[in-house]
Design an enzyme around this catalytic site. Structure first.
Site, short mmCIF file in Angstrom:
data_model
loop_
_atom_site.label_atom_id
_atom_site.label_comp_id
_atom_site.label_asym_id
_atom_site.label_seq_id
_atom_site.Cartn_x
_atom_site.Cartn_y
_atom_site.Cartn_z
N ASP A 251 0.40 5.75 6.16
CA ASP A 251 0.91 4.56 5.48
C ASP A 251 2.32 4.25 5.95
O ASP A 251 3.16 5.13 6.10
CB ASP A 251 0.91 4.84 3.97
CG ASP A 251 1.27 3.63 3.15
OD1 ASP A 251 0.52 2.63 3.19
OD2 ASP A 251 2.30 3.67 2.44
N GLU A 310 -0.78 2.77 10.19
CA GLU A 310 -0.59 1.45 9.60
C GLU A 310 0.80 1.03 10.05
O GLU A 310 1.82 1.42 9.45
CB GLU A 310 -0.67 1.48 8.08
CG GLU A 310 -0.54 0.08 7.48
CD GLU A 310 0.17 0.04 6.14
OE1 GLU A 310 -0.09 -0.91 5.38
OE2 GLU A 310 0.97 0.95 5.85
#
Length: 606
Positions: A251, A310
């Site tokens: 993330d 990401e």
């Protein structure tokens, strides 16, 4: 063709989870004991499996509820593993299931080495990994390294400590500006809206330092210039790798390093520039040192363990840096996700993606939806038009070289839900946005599995409502309603995934564009595969490149010598394909209606 019935797929429940005794005395954030069983073996040793894998994203709160409390959990995923195996994906990526106050759906982590009781236990997780591997599925988990929860032990210790202490150096604390420190250290903005700084009250009750949070105030950013932070996360990686995970989705992989001195950006509306502008708190060069250190750890484990970034970067070249041979394995292609349904725009981003990834020898990735964006049926226009384009987009995506990601429910044709009760909405992005319109709850509504009324067996025996209500008209969208229907969206995905696995041209590799009229895309992949797509508003005649094996919707094979057109009905499934008229010398062209994609195969000797 033998097909496992939906009842079996929906009701299969694996064995009870491996029991691992909890240790209530373990400090939050410390590493618990390793499992006694060896769960490290992946389902196979296929080299570079990730270069062509289809990975299914599970948003855990909304996939399947195993214990009847209305919230998805690890047991729920275990009960649906037969479905994922029959669907034909290669791996499952699970969003955070760690202990969390749920200020951001679990992306505010309070303990990186445990399972929130809402989702189960470490024993449930170990059983899930073992059962997934037995089913030939790999397991990828979320890693959230940019920030923790404000309830994490590290942050509570930092708040209790003095300014300048080692505990505060774990995060980004700074004195404020102004005569009394009443102004934030700079004017960085939160991705969720509003300022990116919050002032704390010191132990003596006086206003004190400010801490940085690029997302919600409940998600303080870690200080990745601190070696202690880096060491902690290396141990966290090893903890989950030892439990058998096959990889990590990282993330905010672009966000851990902030520019020294924390300079102001110089303008407002910074979130609108994400992925297109140079920002002092994203995509800093030093972040690649972190990813290289993680790659070295991953490479010490068997079975091609991977990390997926990401990452938002202002250019495809900058994005490619995250997937250099000594860094992460994949990066989400948000440039492709955001491309409109228009042939020239799609071809441009496909070419750029393949060329840029090719510079570093990495595969490109393709994705249409995820838990942070509006579902693509809705983005493509909603209703009949949106579904028609979504069907064609699925065939285009799954025909492209590289790896593809499927967000739970897209294979059912689910659309965005806009009329959720205000009192049930939970997304902090909505609460902090200026007009409350940017929330992500509408793409996170629990999946419909079977039955004629909500919650469509999302919970066992329907004993509880889902944490968000599903629309009543989803009765026609359940897995049960679509499973045997080869013309359904689910039928299309199942057949496309089957063909993708079986045809040697699909997966990793390259493509060659074939000249085609405006509004269309035609490309070949060797050996013997062609994909044709019409994104325009009018039917288009294209040369017949072979035998049609799968189509997103009806099209026509137009015969020579004035014969009447024949309708091609290859919509998916063995029977539908065998009933389609064979292509050959008698056919002048294929007449593709708007928003239609067709897969063709031809003899390698053609």
């Amino acid at each position: 063709m033998t097909v496992t019935g939906p009842d079996r797929l929906l009701s299969a429940v694996p064995a009870q989870p491996t029991q691992i005794a909890a240790d209530p005395a373990r400090p939050v954030g410390s590493l618990p004991a390793q499992p006694s069983a060896d769960l490290s073996a992946p389902p196979d040793e296929r080299a570079a499996w990730w270069r062509e894998a289809v990975i299914y994203q599970v948003y855990i709160r909304s996939f399947a509820d195993g214990n009847g409390d209305g919230v998805g959990d690890l047991l729920g995923i275990r009960t649906r593993l037969p479905y994922l195996r029959a669907l034909g994906v290669d791996a499952v990526w699970i969003t955070p299931f760690y202990p969390s106050p749920m200020a951001d759906g679990g992306y505010d982590v309070a303990d990186y080495c445990a399972v929130d009781p809402l989702f189960g236990t470490l024993g449930d997780f170990d059983a899930l990994v073992a059962e997934a591997h037995a089913a030939g599925l790999r397991v990828i988990v979320d890693l959230v390294p940019n920030h923790t929860s404000d309830r994490h032990q590290w942050f509570t210790e930092a708040l209790a400590a003095q300014p300048g202490s080692a505990a505060r150096e774990r995060y980004i604390f700074r004195p404020g500006k102004g005569e009394h420190g009443e102004l934030p250290p700079n004017y960085w903005e939160s991705v969720f809206g509003g300022p990116a700084w919050t002032r704390v009250v010191e132990r003596d009750g006086t206003p004190g330092e400010w801490y940085l949070h690029l997302f919600d105030p409940a998600q303080p950013d870690l200080n990745w210039h601190n070696p202690w932070v880096r060491e902690q996360f290396e141990q966290i990686l090893e903890f989950w790798l030892d439990r058998g995970v096959d990889g990590f989705r990282v993330d905010v992989a672009h966000g851990m390093i902030k520019q020294q001195g924390l300079p102001d950006v110089g303008y407002t509306g910074q979130i609108t520039m994400l992925g297109s502008a140079v920002l002092p708190y994203f995509d800093q060069d030093e972040v690649h040192q972190i990813h290289r250190s993680w790659r070295r750890i991953l490479d010490t484990y068997p079975g091609e363990r991977i990390a997926v970034a990401e990452a938002w970067a202002p250019s495809l070249d900058r994005l490619a840096a995250y997937v250099r041979p000594d860094e992460l394995h994949q990066a989400f292609n948000f440039h492709y996700l955001g491309t409109p349904w228009e042939a020239s725009a799609l071809r441009t981003v496909i070419d750029q993606s393949l060329a840029t990834a090719g510079l570093v020898g990495a595969p490109s990735t393709w994705v249409l939806s995820n838990h942070d964006v509006q579902r693509h049926v809705t983005r493509y226009g909603s209703g009949e038009a949106g579904e028609r384009r979504a069907r064609a987009a699925a065939l285009l995506m799954l025909a492209l070289p590289g790896s593809a990601y499927v967000y739970q429910g897209e294979e059912l044709g689910l659309e965005e839900v806009f009329d959720l009760p205000a009192e049930l909405l939970q997304d902090p992005q909505r609460f902090r946005s200026a007009d409350g319109s940017s929330g992500r709850d509408g793409c996170r509504v629990p999946l419909p599995w079977s039955g004629s009324a909500p919650p469509f067996n999302f919970t066992p025996l329907g004993i509880a409502d889902g944490w968000l209500p599903a629309p009543a008209h989803w009765a026609a969208r359940t897995v049960e309603a679509q499973w045997q229907d080869t013309d359904s969206m689910l039928g299309l995905y199942r057949e496309a995934l089957r063909l993708r696995r079986e045809h040697p041209a699909l997966g990793d590799g390259g493509l060659e564009w074939i000249d085609a009229p405006a509004g269309t895309l035609v490309f070949s992949r060797e050996p013997g595969f062609v994909c044709t797509v019409n994104t325009g508003s009018a039917p288009v005649a294209l040369p017949v490149p072979g035998t049609p094996v799968l189509a997103s919707g009806p099209f026509e094979l137009v015969e020579l010598e004035g014969a009447l057109p024949q309708a091609a009905t290859a919509l998916g499934g063995e029977a539908a394909v065998s009933d389609a008229p064979a292509a050959g010398a008698a056919h002048a062209s294929a007449l593709l209606p708007p928003d239609t994609a067709v897969w063709w195969v031809r003899s390698v000797s053609d």
